[in-house]
Design an enzyme around this catalytic site. Structure first.
Site, PDB file in Angstrom:
ATOM      1  N   ASP A   1       0.870  -1.177   0.000  1.00  0.00           N
ATOM      2  CA  ASP A   1       0.000   0.000   0.000  1.00  0.00           C
ATOM      3  C   ASP A   1       0.906   1.224   0.000  1.00  0.00           C
ATOM      4  O   ASP A   1       1.817   1.329   0.832  1.00  0.00           O
ATOM      5  CB  ASP A   1      -0.898   0.011   1.239  1.00  0.00           C
ATOM      6  CG  ASP A   1      -1.918   1.135   1.186  1.00  0.00           C
ATOM      7  OD1 ASP A   1      -3.021   0.914   0.653  1.00  0.00           O
ATOM      8  OD2 ASP A   1      -1.602   2.236   1.692  1.00  0.00           O
TER       9      ASP A   1
ATOM     10  N   ASN B   1      -2.271  12.997  -5.768  1.00  0.00           N
ATOM     11  CA  ASN B   1      -3.521  13.285  -6.473  1.00  0.00           C
ATOM     12  C   ASN B   1      -4.063  14.667  -6.116  1.00  0.00           C
ATOM     13  O   ASN B   1      -4.525  15.416  -6.988  1.00  0.00           O
ATOM     14  CB  ASN B   1      -4.573  12.221  -6.142  1.00  0.00           C
ATOM     15  CG  ASN B   1      -4.371  10.937  -6.935  1.00  0.00           C
ATOM     16  OD1 ASN B   1      -3.781  10.960  -8.006  1.00  0.00           O
ATOM     17  ND2 ASN B   1      -4.857   9.835  -6.396  1.00  0.00           N
TER      18      ASN B   1
ATOM     19  N   HIS C   1      -5.176  13.964 -10.613  1.00  0.00           N
ATOM     20  CA  HIS C   1      -5.326  12.510 -10.779  1.00  0.00           C
ATOM     21  C   HIS C   1      -4.594  11.991 -12.017  1.00  0.00           C
ATOM     22  O   HIS C   1      -4.107  10.860 -12.028  1.00  0.00           O
ATOM     23  CB  HIS C   1      -6.819  12.149 -10.864  1.00  0.00           C
ATOM     24  CG  HIS C   1      -7.517  12.262  -9.547  1.00  0.00           C
ATOM     25  ND1 HIS C   1      -7.512  11.238  -8.617  1.00  0.00           N
ATOM     26  CD2 HIS C   1      -8.215  13.281  -8.985  1.00  0.00           C
ATOM     27  CE1 HIS C   1      -8.199  11.618  -7.540  1.00  0.00           C
ATOM     28  NE2 HIS C   1      -8.637  12.852  -7.744  1.00  0.00           N
TER      29      HIS C   1
ATOM     30  N   ASP D   1      -1.982   8.967 -12.039  1.00  0.00           N
ATOM     31  CA  ASP D   1      -1.957   7.805 -12.942  1.00  0.00           C
ATOM     32  C   ASP D   1      -0.573   7.636 -13.561  1.00  0.00           C
ATOM     33  O   ASP D   1      -0.067   6.508 -13.703  1.00  0.00           O
ATOM     34  CB  ASP D   1      -2.996   7.972 -14.044  1.00  0.00           C
ATOM     35  CG  ASP D   1      -4.423   7.805 -13.539  1.00  0.00           C
ATOM     36  OD1 ASP D   1      -4.601   7.313 -12.405  1.00  0.00           O
ATOM     37  OD2 ASP D   1      -5.349   8.169 -14.285  1.00  0.00           O
TER      38      ASP D   1
ATOM     39  N   ASP E   1      -4.051   2.380  -5.064  1.00  0.00           N
ATOM     40  CA  ASP E   1      -2.599   2.346  -4.823  1.00  0.00           C
ATOM     41  C   ASP E   1      -2.193   1.059  -4.115  1.00  0.00           C
ATOM     42  O   ASP E   1      -1.250   1.040  -3.321  1.00  0.00           O
ATOM     43  CB  ASP E   1      -2.162   3.575  -4.018  1.00  0.00           C
ATOM     44  CG  ASP E   1      -2.858   3.661  -2.657  1.00  0.00           C
ATOM     45  OD1 ASP E   1      -3.787   2.873  -2.419  1.00  0.00           O
ATOM     46  OD2 ASP E   1      -2.454   4.515  -1.843  1.00  0.00           O
TER      47      ASP E   1
END
Length: 342
Positions: free
Chosen positions: A194, A202, A207, A211, A237
């Site tokens: 994680d 973000n 965002h 990505d 994530d």
């Protein structure tokens, strides 16, 4: 005095001219039909063929076949051996078996979906069909007629759909469904990753930039992991590693440290530089485990790292052994951050 031409000769001559005219008319009809067939087949990838079995001679009724194999008109001999030699090696035995099964009467027709190789090595997918249209007095096949259709675009689309069903569309890593299908296989260890502070990327950079970071992160994981490891993305994530050795193996810690160092390095992105970390939980895969139960133990181990301050990894204790307390977590997980790679 001119000799009189016999009436029978004149009749025959007139009949000959009529036959010539009829022959020319039929030739025009045939040429027109072939022209229409060429026009239709050029748009559909259809090719009509006829094979004279005793000699192996092929008659190709339109130009598509040679062009498909990368040859100019008349450059390639239309023969059974030429067709056979251009079959993909992995398909050749199966296709020839289907063809000869039909010639011997074992099947009512010949049909095969297979690949052809051009002289440059380009692969074309072909749906090939045919049947015997003439036999000799002993029942031996003389002529086979059929068609093949270039289905390369359809096959590529099918493969793309299959990939989408197994791959994460952003990173092209295996998705959850594919990971579950491969579990456990030969794998003995599950690592659950994680990311730390990814939400800030973000929020601050957008965002789309997030990505972009995930794509680069997937590439970094691939560089660190051995070929026999499986890498997947659950979503967001969260990432998974499946390893073919026990979690207590020294290579597990080495890989965890390598991944941690690779991900902690700055990410230069279009909108700016980003820094993140990882918290990793590691669990041994037990014989009775399904994907969900192994993931749950790795997830629990990962949260011990999160609660201890993030940026490390923790190996879950085997079933029946007490869980580490917070102090032991710090010693066994977070302290790994400062250890050099062996």
């Amino acid at each position: 005095m001119t000799e009189k031409v016999p009436q029978d000769y004149e009749t025959l001559l007139a009949a000959y001219h009529r036959l010539q005219q009829e022959n020319e008319r039929l030739k025009r009809i045939a040429d027109d039909a072939l022209e229409k067939l060429d026009a239709a087949s050029d748009g559909t990838g259809l090719c009509i063929w006829q094979n004279h079995v005793p000699t192996g001679k092929l008659i190709i009724f339109n130009r598509r076949w040679g062009a498909m194999l990368g040859y100019q008109p008349k450059e390639l001999e239309a023969h059974f051996d030429t067709w056979r030699d251009h079959l993909h090696p992995e398909d050749r035995e199966r296709v020839l078996q289907a063809f000869f099964d039909h010639l011997s009467g074992k099947t009512p027709f010949y049909q095969a979906l297979h690949r052809m190789l051009s002289k440059e090595g380009k692969v074309t997918w072909v749906l090939d069909r045919g049947r015997v249209v003439e036999r000799d007095a002993d029942g031996n096949p003389l002529r086979v007629m059929g068609s093949h259709i270039d289905v390369t675009h359809e096959k590529e689309y099918e493969l793309q759909l299959a990939q989408l069903a197994h791959r994460d569309p952003l990173t092209h890593l295996l998705n959850r469904a594919a990971l579950q299908r491969q579990f456990p296989g030969e794998h003995q260890t599950l690592c659950f990753i994680d990311l730390d502070d990814f939400k800030q990327v973000n929020d601050s950079l957008g965002h789309r930039t997030g990505d972009e970071l995930l794509v680069e992160l997937a590439y970094r994981l691939k560089r660190q992991c051995p070929q026999e490891a499986v890498i997947g993305r659950l979503g967001g994530d969260e990432f998974i590693l499946l390893l073919p050795w026990p979690c207590q193996d020294r290579r597990t810690q080495q890989l965890a440290l390598a991944c941690q160092q690779a991900i902690s390095a700055p990410f230069p992105l279009a909108n700016g530089e980003a820094r993140i970390g990882l918290s990793m939980g590691i669990a041994q895969i037990r014989p009775q485990d399904d994907f969900g139960s192994a993931l749950a133990r790795a997830d629990k181990a990962m949260y011990r790292v999160k609660h201890a301050g993030k940026g490390g990894f923790h190996i879950a204790q085997p079933s029946g052994q007490p869980l580490l307390d917070q102090e032991q977590v710090n010693e066994r997980a977070l302290d790994y951050r400062s250890q050099p790679l062996p």
